[in-house]
Design an enzyme around this catalytic site. Structure first.
Site, PDB file in Angstrom:
ATOM      1  N   CYS A   1       0.956  -1.261   0.106  1.00 55.22           N
ATOM      2  CA  CYS A   1       0.088  -0.102  -0.076  1.00 55.22           C
ATOM      3  C   CYS A   1       0.839   1.237   0.045  1.00 55.22           C
ATOM      4  O   CYS A   1       2.218   1.178   0.286  1.00 55.22           O
ATOM      5  CB  CYS A   1      -0.761  -0.018   1.313  1.00 55.22           C
TER       6      CYS A   1
ATOM      7  N   ARG B   1       1.449   1.745  -5.909  1.00 61.65           N
ATOM      8  CA  ARG B   1       1.660   0.864  -4.961  1.00 61.65           C
ATOM      9  C   ARG B   1       0.325   0.113  -4.448  1.00 61.65           C
ATOM     10  O   ARG B   1       0.572  -0.835  -3.598  1.00 61.65           O
ATOM     11  CB  ARG B   1       2.292   1.575  -3.717  1.00 61.65           C
TER      12      ARG B   1
ATOM     13  N   TRP C   1      -3.793  -1.625  -1.328  1.00 62.65           N
ATOM     14  CA  TRP C   1      -3.733  -2.914  -2.496  1.00 62.65           C
ATOM     15  C   TRP C   1      -3.877  -3.775  -1.229  1.00 62.65           C
ATOM     16  O   TRP C   1      -3.098  -4.441  -0.378  1.00 62.65           O
ATOM     17  CB  TRP C   1      -2.269  -3.228  -2.895  1.00 62.65           C
TER      18      TRP C   1
ATOM     19  N   ASN D   1       0.898  -0.001   6.063  1.00 64.54           N
ATOM     20  CA  ASN D   1       1.313  -0.881   4.843  1.00 64.54           C
ATOM     21  C   ASN D   1       2.218  -1.973   5.386  1.00 64.54           C
ATOM     22  O   ASN D   1       2.998  -1.817   6.179  1.00 64.54           O
ATOM     23  CB  ASN D   1       2.102   0.162   3.830  1.00 64.54           C
ATOM     24  N   GLY D   2       1.698  -3.371   5.182  1.00 66.94           N
ATOM     25  CA  GLY D   2       2.555  -4.361   5.633  1.00 66.94           C
ATOM     26  C   GLY D   2       1.532  -5.442   5.955  1.00 66.94           C
ATOM     27  O   GLY D   2       0.091  -5.323   5.585  1.00 66.94           O
TER      28      GLY D   2
ATOM     29  N   GLU E   1       9.047 -21.139 -18.797  1.00 68.99           N
ATOM     30  CA  GLU E   1       8.858 -19.908 -18.201  1.00 68.99           C
ATOM     31  C   GLU E   1      10.171 -18.911 -18.660  1.00 68.99           C
ATOM     32  O   GLU E   1       9.919 -18.048 -19.029  1.00 68.99           O
ATOM     33  CB  GLU E   1       8.784 -20.056 -16.656  1.00 68.99           C
TER      34      GLU E   1
ATOM     35  N   LYS F   1       9.364 -15.642 -20.986  1.00 69.52           N
ATOM     36  CA  LYS F   1       9.781 -14.336 -20.598  1.00 69.52           C
ATOM     37  C   LYS F   1      10.568 -13.824 -21.533  1.00 69.52           C
ATOM     38  O   LYS F   1      10.516 -12.570 -22.188  1.00 69.52           O
ATOM     39  CB  LYS F   1      10.683 -14.497 -19.302  1.00 69.52           C
TER      40      LYS F   1
ATOM     41  N   GLU G   1       8.531 -12.988 -24.892  1.00 70.40           N
ATOM     42  CA  GLU G   1       7.823 -11.853 -24.897  1.00 70.40           C
ATOM     43  C   GLU G   1       8.154 -10.564 -24.742  1.00 70.40           C
ATOM     44  O   GLU G   1       7.452  -9.567 -25.047  1.00 70.40           O
ATOM     45  CB  GLU G   1       6.578 -12.101 -23.782  1.00 70.40           C
TER      46      GLU G   1
ATOM     47  N   HIS H   1      14.758 -35.481 -30.433  1.00 71.59           N
ATOM     48  CA  HIS H   1      13.531 -35.846 -31.156  1.00 71.59           C
ATOM     49  C   HIS H   1      13.194 -34.863 -31.904  1.00 71.59           C
ATOM     50  O   HIS H   1      11.809 -34.835 -32.390  1.00 71.59           O
ATOM     51  CB  HIS H   1      12.533 -36.411 -30.099  1.00 71.59           C
TER      52      HIS H   1
ATOM     53  N   LYS I   1      -1.843  -7.446 -19.767  1.00 75.61           N
ATOM     54  CA  LYS I   1      -1.537  -8.082 -18.296  1.00 75.61           C
ATOM     55  C   LYS I   1      -2.727  -8.800 -17.875  1.00 75.61           C
ATOM     56  O   LYS I   1      -2.575 -10.004 -17.196  1.00 75.61           O
ATOM     57  CB  LYS I   1      -1.731  -6.759 -17.378  1.00 75.61           C
TER      58      LYS I   1
HETATM   59  C1  G6P Z   1      -1.642 -12.742 -19.838  1.00 76.31           C
HETATM   60  C2  G6P Z   1      -0.080 -12.172 -19.110  1.00 76.31           C
HETATM   61  C3  G6P Z   1       0.721 -13.099 -18.532  1.00 76.31           C
HETATM   62  C4  G6P Z   1      -0.076 -14.187 -17.622  1.00 76.31           C
HETATM   63  C5  G6P Z   1      -1.538 -14.645 -18.399  1.00 76.31           C
HETATM   64  C6  G6P Z   1      -2.501 -15.269 -17.192  1.00 76.31           C
HETATM   65  O1  G6P Z   1      -1.020 -13.516 -21.010  1.00 76.31           O
HETATM   66  O2  G6P Z   1       0.402 -11.427 -20.003  1.00 76.31           O
HETATM   67  O3  G6P Z   1       1.714 -12.696 -17.940  1.00 76.31           O
HETATM   68  O4  G6P Z   1       0.525 -15.124 -17.162  1.00 76.31           O
HETATM   69  O5  G6P Z   1      -2.241 -13.492 -19.137  1.00 76.31           O
HETATM   70  O6  G6P Z   1      -2.870 -14.397 -16.277  1.00 76.31           O
HETATM   71  P1  G6P Z   1      -3.348 -14.731 -14.953  1.00 76.31           P
HETATM   72  O7  G6P Z   1      -3.716 -13.266 -14.706  1.00 76.31           O
HETATM   73  O8  G6P Z   1      -4.446 -15.428 -15.183  1.00 76.31           O
HETATM   74  O9  G6P Z   1      -2.177 -15.267 -13.993  1.00 76.31           O
END
Ligand code: G6P
Length: 596
Positions: free
Chosen positions: A2, A27, A71, A97-98, A469, A473, A476, A492, A591
């Protein structure tokens, strides 16, 4: 996470607090509030962002005040759960905050003593505790109260009858004093202060600040006085919001030690789930999308190891159309946003099929929480960068905690084993910090990848998903084609693509697949592809087969995805930065994906 801010001076506090809160909105932004001392305390708070607070705010004025942007971690975003919190007499106001770890027992005791609670938050217990200790001196009451509080906090407190001061304190959550001429500030970070001053003093753990118009005094919780020099910051507001980092993604990568620590606080095992769930399931399905799906793949190894229950992992977009062949299935849905349409649809479908459902999410009160039987919240704080980083590693933390809890429910974990697992979990944030303490070598290794057109990530067992992963990363944010493979599968098909221009990132901690990994690395080297290996410190074998080696602290194999993920996040980040890509907002991506 927060944002908190306090003002004391000769000017009207309300517009100053609102402006500072706007600067802190990154935040947290699910609710906001402020309180000032005028003729007594006047406060206003509501669900929503600062702009909506500004539109509905009645006229309240005073020369001392506090502001908060939230938050949520305990209790959904709502007017009742927004800060500030006031004591029963309406004389003391507090923002926080915490996370207060022992809030349940404090709440229980204070209710027995006659205090009336109005929210579901962990924070509210503190204002009642301060009320209990208040005897005409707010600083003393805060000091006495903090001796009974466990957890992380940055708080600011005012009392209607002590207009000449703000009392603030810190333990494990950031707090900074802003020094103006005849007016002073307290805030979560300098972003809130830069419109007014760039002279600051940082508050340290276990310290209490008495802030007045004229200056500040710092003491430890025990009461020893502390001298603190002030510093001048030369940041722009934008720099400050990113904590001095070039991108939100980098800041969020560096926030992982705290995010992991917060996500663990007070819940190994998850006793609430332990009381909630019976052992009447014989399969577990994990459902998720994107990065959360990769967390789910790691979760399979964790759950199977701890609970001995078979686990199937499915993508949200696929589950709905699959045959409902499993009975007595526990369904775990992972989604950092809690809003991904495919995962939400899967949650509904799982209910329709009669499964018990659990969600792991980072957003309190998000849509998924209304679809499932039980929610486990990660406590990563808001993640602004589109590429998920701290939400991923805290999802892994959630899976370890749930895994241990399932092991308890299924009686498959001995007490000593739980103790061992708990002790490793508690060390994870330190291990991650040690990776972050020395990133120069990772940066240099990344430079060897920046002109590639294809990159492969390979790993085995629990680090096969880490390889996926890493590749996700990388592609993307750098826009370079990357693929993750189980190392044994290279021969294979993908081996045909390897050339001296195809770097391979090989994840090779010393686990039961290590010897096989060394063999796979040699196969890659024989095709002339440069190999960047990630392995455990003290491992001298890897240097013999790989071109570059990045070392992480040695952890039990099941936990190795956490420090290794931090390395692959940084590799992706440095390459993307060098290629001048739009790191926080990669092209075509969002996002939160709310369409199926
Ligand atoms: C989008 C985001 C990814 C995320 C995916 C699933 O593609 O760009 O970063 O992993 O959605 O999102 P979620 O909120 O369900 O984890």
């Amino acid at each position: 996470m927060c944002g908190i801010v306090g003002y004391i001076g000769e000017n009207d506090a309300t517009p100053i607090l609102l402006r500072a809160l706007k600067r802190l909105e990154y935040r947290g932004y699910d609710s906001a509030g402020l309180v000032v001392i005028g003729d007594g305390l006047s406060y206003y708070k509501d669900k929503g962002m600062i702009d909506s607070l500004m539109q509905t705010l009645p006229k309240i004025s005073g020369k001392v005040g506090l502001g908060h942007t939230r938050w949520a971690t305990h209790g959904k975003p709502s007017k009742e759960n927004a800060h500030p919190f006031l004591d029963c007499k309406g004389k003391i106001a507090l923002i926080h905050n915490g996370i207060i770890e022992n809030h349940m027992e404090l709440r229980k005791q204070l209710i027995e003593e006659g205090h009336k609670f109005t929210s579901e938050t962990d924070t509210e217990a503190m204002v009642h505790l301060i009320e209990k200790h208040y005897n005409g001196d707010i600083e003393k009451a805060v000091r006495e109260s903090l001796k009974q509080v466990h957890g992380s906090y940055a708080i600011a407190v005012i009392h209607a009858d002590e207009k000449d001061k703000i009392i603030a304190a810190r333990n494990e959550s950031p707090l900074v004093i802003g020094i103006g001429g005849g007016e002073n500030f307290i805030a979560s970070d300098v972003a809130a202060l830069l419109d007014y001053t760039n002279e600051v003093a940082y508050v340290m753990d276990n310290e209490i600040v008495k802030l007045t118009k004229q200056g500040f005094e710092i003491t430890t919780i025990k009461g020893e006085s502390v001298s603190r020099t002030t510093e001048t910051v030369n940041w722009t507001v934008e720099d400050a919001e990113k904590g001095g980092y070039e991108h939100y993604m980098l800041k969020e990568i560096f926030e992982q030690p705290n995010a992991i620590h917060d996500s663990l606080l007070g819940r190994i095992p998850d006793l609430t789930l332990n009381g909630f769930l019976d052992g009447n399931f014989n399969t577990i399905k994990i459902i998720a999308c994107g990065t959360s799906y990769h967390a789910g793949l790691i979760g399979k190894y964790v759950f199977e190891s701890f609970s001995k229950v078979p686990v199937v992992v499915e993508m949200g977009s696929e589950y709905r159309y699959s045959e409902p062949v499993y009975e007595n299935t526990l369904v775990v849905l992972i989604t950092q946003s809690g809003e991904t349409a495919d995962t939400l649809a899967a949650a509904k479908e799982a209910k329709r099929r009669g499964s018990m459902t659990i969600a792991i999410t980072n957003v309190v009160g998000s849509s998924i929480t209304r679809e499932v039987d039980y929610t486990f919240y990660t406590r990563a704080g808001p993640e602004i960068g589109v590429a998920a980083t701290k939400t991923f590693t805290t999802q892994l933390v959630a899976l370890y905690i749930l895994g241990i809890t399932l092991g308890l429910i299924k009686r498959t974990l001995e007490y000593d084993r739980i103790r061992e697992l708990t002790s490793t979990l508690r060390k994870l944030s330190r291990y991650v910090q040690s990776v972050l303490d020395d990133t120069e070598h990772i940066e240099n290794c990344a430079l060897t990848m920046k002109n590639a057109t294809d990159v492969f990530y390979i790993g085995r067992n629990i680090n096969y998903p880490t390889a996926l992963e890493g590749a996700l990363k990388f592609k993307e944010i750098s826009y370079i084609h990357a693929e993750g493979y189980p190392a044994g599968e290279l021969k294979h098909g993908p081996l045909a693509l390897l050339t001296p221009r195809t770097p391979v990132v090989a994840i090779a901690p010393k686990d039961h697949t290590y010897e096989k990994m060394l063999g796979n690395i040699s196969e890659v080297s024989a095709r002339g592809s440069p190999v960047i290996a990630i392995g455990y410190q003290e491992d001298t074998e890897l240097e013999k087969v790989a071109d570059h080696v990045i070392y992480v602290p040695e952890v039990p194999a099941l936990f190795s995805p956490i420090p290794i993920t931090v390395v692959v996040q940084l590799l992706a980040y440095y390459v993307a930065r060098d290629r001048k890509c739009s790191i926080d907002k990669p092209r075509h991506l969002a996002k939160s994906v709310t369409v199926e």
